[in-house]
Write an enzyme that holds these catalytic residues in place. Structure first.
Site, PDB file in Angstrom:
ATOM      1  CG  ASP A 179      -8.490  -4.543  -2.465  1.00 61.31           C
ATOM      2  OD1 ASP A 179      -9.561  -4.187  -1.927  1.00 61.31           O
ATOM      3  OD2 ASP A 179      -7.912  -3.886  -3.335  1.00 61.31           O
ATOM      4  CG  HIS A 205      -2.072   0.939   1.107  1.00 63.10           C
ATOM      5  ND1 HIS A 205      -1.977   2.288   1.355  1.00 63.10           N
ATOM      6  CD2 HIS A 205      -3.337   0.703   0.717  1.00 63.10           C
ATOM      7  CE1 HIS A 205      -3.152   2.841   1.128  1.00 63.10           C
ATOM      8  NE2 HIS A 205      -3.997   1.911   0.734  1.00 63.10           N
TER       9      HIS A 205
HETATM   10  N1  ACO Z   1       3.914  -8.097  -3.935  1.00 62.36           N
HETATM   11  C1  ACO Z   1       5.266  -8.175  -4.005  1.00 62.36           C
HETATM   12  N2  ACO Z   1       6.077  -7.118  -3.942  1.00 62.36           N
HETATM   13  C2  ACO Z   1       5.513  -5.920  -3.819  1.00 62.36           C
HETATM   14  C3  ACO Z   1       4.141  -5.762  -3.731  1.00 62.36           C
HETATM   15  C4  ACO Z   1       3.323  -6.906  -3.798  1.00 62.36           C
HETATM   16  N3  ACO Z   1       2.003  -6.832  -3.737  1.00 62.36           N
HETATM   17  N4  ACO Z   1       3.834  -4.441  -3.617  1.00 62.36           N
HETATM   18  C5  ACO Z   1       5.013  -3.791  -3.622  1.00 62.36           C
HETATM   19  N5  ACO Z   1       6.033  -4.673  -3.744  1.00 62.36           N
HETATM   20  C6  ACO Z   1       7.454  -4.372  -3.783  1.00 62.36           C
HETATM   21  C7  ACO Z   1       7.844  -3.801  -5.144  1.00 62.36           C
HETATM   22  O1  ACO Z   1       8.211  -4.822  -6.036  1.00 62.36           O
HETATM   23  C8  ACO Z   1       8.974  -2.885  -4.777  1.00 62.36           C
HETATM   24  O2  ACO Z   1      10.124  -3.690  -4.581  1.00 62.36           O
HETATM   25  P1  ACO Z   1      11.578  -3.201  -5.116  1.00 62.36           P
HETATM   26  O3  ACO Z   1      11.854  -1.951  -4.315  1.00 62.36           O
HETATM   27  O4  ACO Z   1      12.463  -4.334  -4.806  1.00 62.36           O
HETATM   28  O5  ACO Z   1      11.392  -2.923  -6.570  1.00 62.36           O
HETATM   29  C9  ACO Z   1       8.586  -2.337  -3.406  1.00 62.36           C
HETATM   30  O6  ACO Z   1       7.699  -3.323  -2.849  1.00 62.36           O
HETATM   31  C10 ACO Z   1       7.867  -1.007  -3.466  1.00 62.36           C
HETATM   32  O7  ACO Z   1       6.822  -1.111  -4.427  1.00 62.36           O
HETATM   33  P2  ACO Z   1       6.184   0.109  -5.194  1.00 62.36           P
HETATM   34  O8  ACO Z   1       5.564  -0.414  -6.448  1.00 62.36           O
HETATM   35  O9  ACO Z   1       7.171   1.227  -5.314  1.00 62.36           O
HETATM   36  O10 ACO Z   1       5.080   0.573  -4.178  1.00 62.36           O
HETATM   37  P3  ACO Z   1       3.875   1.510  -4.508  1.00 62.36           P
HETATM   38  O11 ACO Z   1       3.607   2.308  -3.320  1.00 62.36           O
HETATM   39  O12 ACO Z   1       4.111   2.233  -5.791  1.00 62.36           O
HETATM   40  O13 ACO Z   1       2.717   0.445  -4.804  1.00 62.36           O
HETATM   41  C11 ACO Z   1       0.779  -0.808  -4.773  1.00 62.36           C
HETATM   42  C12 ACO Z   1       1.591   0.283  -4.065  1.00 62.36           C
HETATM   43  C13 ACO Z   1       0.487  -0.392  -6.216  1.00 62.36           C
HETATM   44  C14 ACO Z   1      -0.542  -0.988  -4.035  1.00 62.36           C
HETATM   45  C15 ACO Z   1       1.583  -2.134  -4.763  1.00 62.36           C
HETATM   46  O14 ACO Z   1       1.882  -2.499  -3.452  1.00 62.36           O
HETATM   47  C16 ACO Z   1       0.884  -3.258  -5.497  1.00 62.36           C
HETATM   48  O15 ACO Z   1       1.005  -3.378  -6.726  1.00 62.36           O
HETATM   49  N6  ACO Z   1       0.130  -4.138  -4.753  1.00 62.36           N
HETATM   50  C17 ACO Z   1      -0.606  -5.217  -5.365  1.00 62.36           C
HETATM   51  C18 ACO Z   1      -1.951  -4.718  -5.863  1.00 62.36           C
HETATM   52  C19 ACO Z   1      -2.907  -4.397  -4.729  1.00 62.36           C
HETATM   53  O16 ACO Z   1      -3.090  -5.150  -3.796  1.00 62.36           O
HETATM   54  N7  ACO Z   1      -3.564  -3.224  -4.857  1.00 62.36           N
HETATM   55  C20 ACO Z   1      -4.546  -2.762  -3.879  1.00 62.36           C
HETATM   56  C21 ACO Z   1      -3.996  -1.592  -3.140  1.00 62.36           C
HETATM   57  S1  ACO Z   1      -5.092  -1.109  -1.866  1.00 62.36           S
HETATM   58  C22 ACO Z   1      -6.332  -0.330  -2.643  1.00 62.36           C
HETATM   59  O17 ACO Z   1      -6.221   0.271  -3.665  1.00 62.36           O
HETATM   60  C23 ACO Z   1      -7.608  -0.469  -2.059  1.00 62.36           C
END
Ligand code: ACO
Length: 373
Positions: A309, A259
């Site tokens: 979620d 998140h």
């Molecule tokens: N699974 C595995 N690794 C993850 C996940 C995940 N779900 N989410 C983030 N990471 C990792 C990334 O790969 C990244 O690693 P790195 O630094 O080695 O490259 C690090 O954590 C940071 O990730 P970002 O993408 O920079 O984080 P951001 O804040 O941009 O993303 C997001 C947030 C889009 C929600 C992301 O966590 C994601 O894609 N989650 C999965 C989809 C999801 O569950 N969405 C619902 C969000 S809640 C809502 O909208 C109600």
């Protein structure tokens, strides 16, 4: 280096607000100052919508009136059912919801976006979204839509229209809590989209359509459906570990984890988890619990924890709701928050118009097509 440039607008404040407070480090969430734990235990969706819009809990008579005004707005105009019949059967329910909300805007004789209008239209659209979602599903599956009932709560009425029978008290409560948990969450991508369109003084429906479009994406509201599908794909707790590492090796994400604001367990997910434990299929719950353990022990160092979620799909599955509809349920709850933000922003509106730092070339000479070879 560009000053003030934050990738993905992370930690950028665009305005002040008195609607929602998130403490992402401590895992706390408040709507109008009330904690989500208390609201999910003691309140109802109708009361929470009132609170979000008007800033205080309603008195008994005010809540009665508010419920009544919602129940009077639930039915759709006949032509809306005809439009739903015309949509391709393969259409994604969020895409269909976006189309129908847009169509409602064409039926509204006064599609302006003033603060006063926003609440009136908010009642109408909030009341209608469950009818639209249940009707879309029935029509898609070759059944007659089930018309809304005035005597049921917002949550019970949706389950009634979807299944054709009144839900039990436990089912109604689980649905009500889900709508409360999804009702509001500060300036996420969809709320920002709503506010941006509203700031142009377009109209309520256009703003909402933008919000629905943003919510549809798998990085936002689309994750709830994908989270359940991943548990189903894994199938049994013994397969979780291998699945988890394979997923990470391929650079893919665990859905329902991570998140932008929470850097700890999402407080809404904790509440959904209780309902998933009580109502969910034991095998699915066991898979999710094992995967949760791996996420929390291996991804926490990156600030990735379980989000809202993750457990929601197990609860919806237990309520007999098909996965294709999960994101529309998120929209059904979130319309309250979108409406609150739109009204709050319009009360001191200024066109939202950020900048992009240009990094391309300047002053290139135009070469006529004949000379380009
Ligand atoms: N699974 C595995 N690794 C993850 C996940 C995940 N779900 N989410 C983030 N990471 C990792 C990334 O790969 C990244 O690693 P790195 O630094 O080695 O490259 C690090 O954590 C940071 O990730 P970002 O993408 O920079 O984080 P951001 O804040 O941009 O993303 C997001 C947030 C889009 C929600 C992301 O966590 C994601 O894609 N989650 C999965 C989809 C999801 O569950 N969405 C619902 C969000 S809640 C809502 O909208 C109600």
């Amino acid at each position: 280096m560009v000053p003030n440039l934050q990738s993905g607008m992370e930690n950028v404040y665009v305005d002040t607000s008195a609607i929602c407070y998130i403490d992402g480090k401590r895992g706390e969430l408040y709507y109008r100052g009330y904690s989500i734990d208390e609201l999910s235990r003691m309140s109802t969706y109708e009361e929470v919508a009132y609170l979000l819009w008007y800033g205080r809990l309603p008195r008994r008579s005010e809540l009665r009136e508010f419920r009544k005004s919602l129940s009077l707005e639930r039915e759709l105009q006949e032509e809306v059912y005809s439009i739903m019949e015309l949509l391709p059967k393969s259409v994604n329910p969020m895409g269909a919801l976006r189309t129908i909300v847009s169509y409602l805007g064409n039926l509204d004789g006064e599609p302006s976006v003033t603060v006063e209008d926003v609440y009136r239209k908010g009642v109408s659209v909030t009341a209608k979204i469950p009818t639209i979602v249940a009707s879309l599903w029935n029509i898609k599956n070759g059944r007659e839509p089930i018309r809304p009932r005035k005597d049921l709560s917002h949550a019970a009425n949706f389950l009634y229209m979807l299944h054709g029978e009144k839900p039990s008290k436990d089912e109604e409560r689980a649905m009500d809590v889900a709508l409360i948990l999804y009702a509001e969450h500060e300036i996420n991508a969809s709320a920002f989209a709503v506010m941006t369109v509203g700031s142009t003084l377009s109209d309520y429906y256009s703003a909402l359509v933008a919000g629905i479009g943003a919510l549809k994406g798998p990085l936002h509201g689309g994750a709830v459906e994908e989270a359940l599908r991943q548990f189903m794909e894994i199938g049994s707790p013994e397969r979780v570990e291998e699945w988890f590492w394979r997923k990470l090796e391929r650079g893919e994400r665990i859905m329902g984890a991570g998140h932008r604001v929470y850097k700890t367990y999402d407080p809404r997910a904790l509440i959904f988890k209780e309902y998933a434990r009580a109502l969910g299929e034991p095998e699915l719950y066991a898979v999710a619990e094992k995967l949760e353990e791996l996420v929390e022990s291996h991804l926490a160092k990156k600030g990735v924890h379980i989000n809202v979620d993750y457990w929601a799909g197990i609860v919806f599955h237990a309520l007999g709701i098909p996965p294709e509809l999960y994101t529309t349920i998120f929209a059904m709850g979130r319309v309250a928050g979108w409406t609150a933000h739109l009204a709050e922003y319009l009360s001191h509106n200024r066109l939202i118009r950020p900048r992009l730092k240009y990094v391309g070339e300047i002053g290139r000479r135009y070469v006529p097509i004949e000379e380009r070879g």
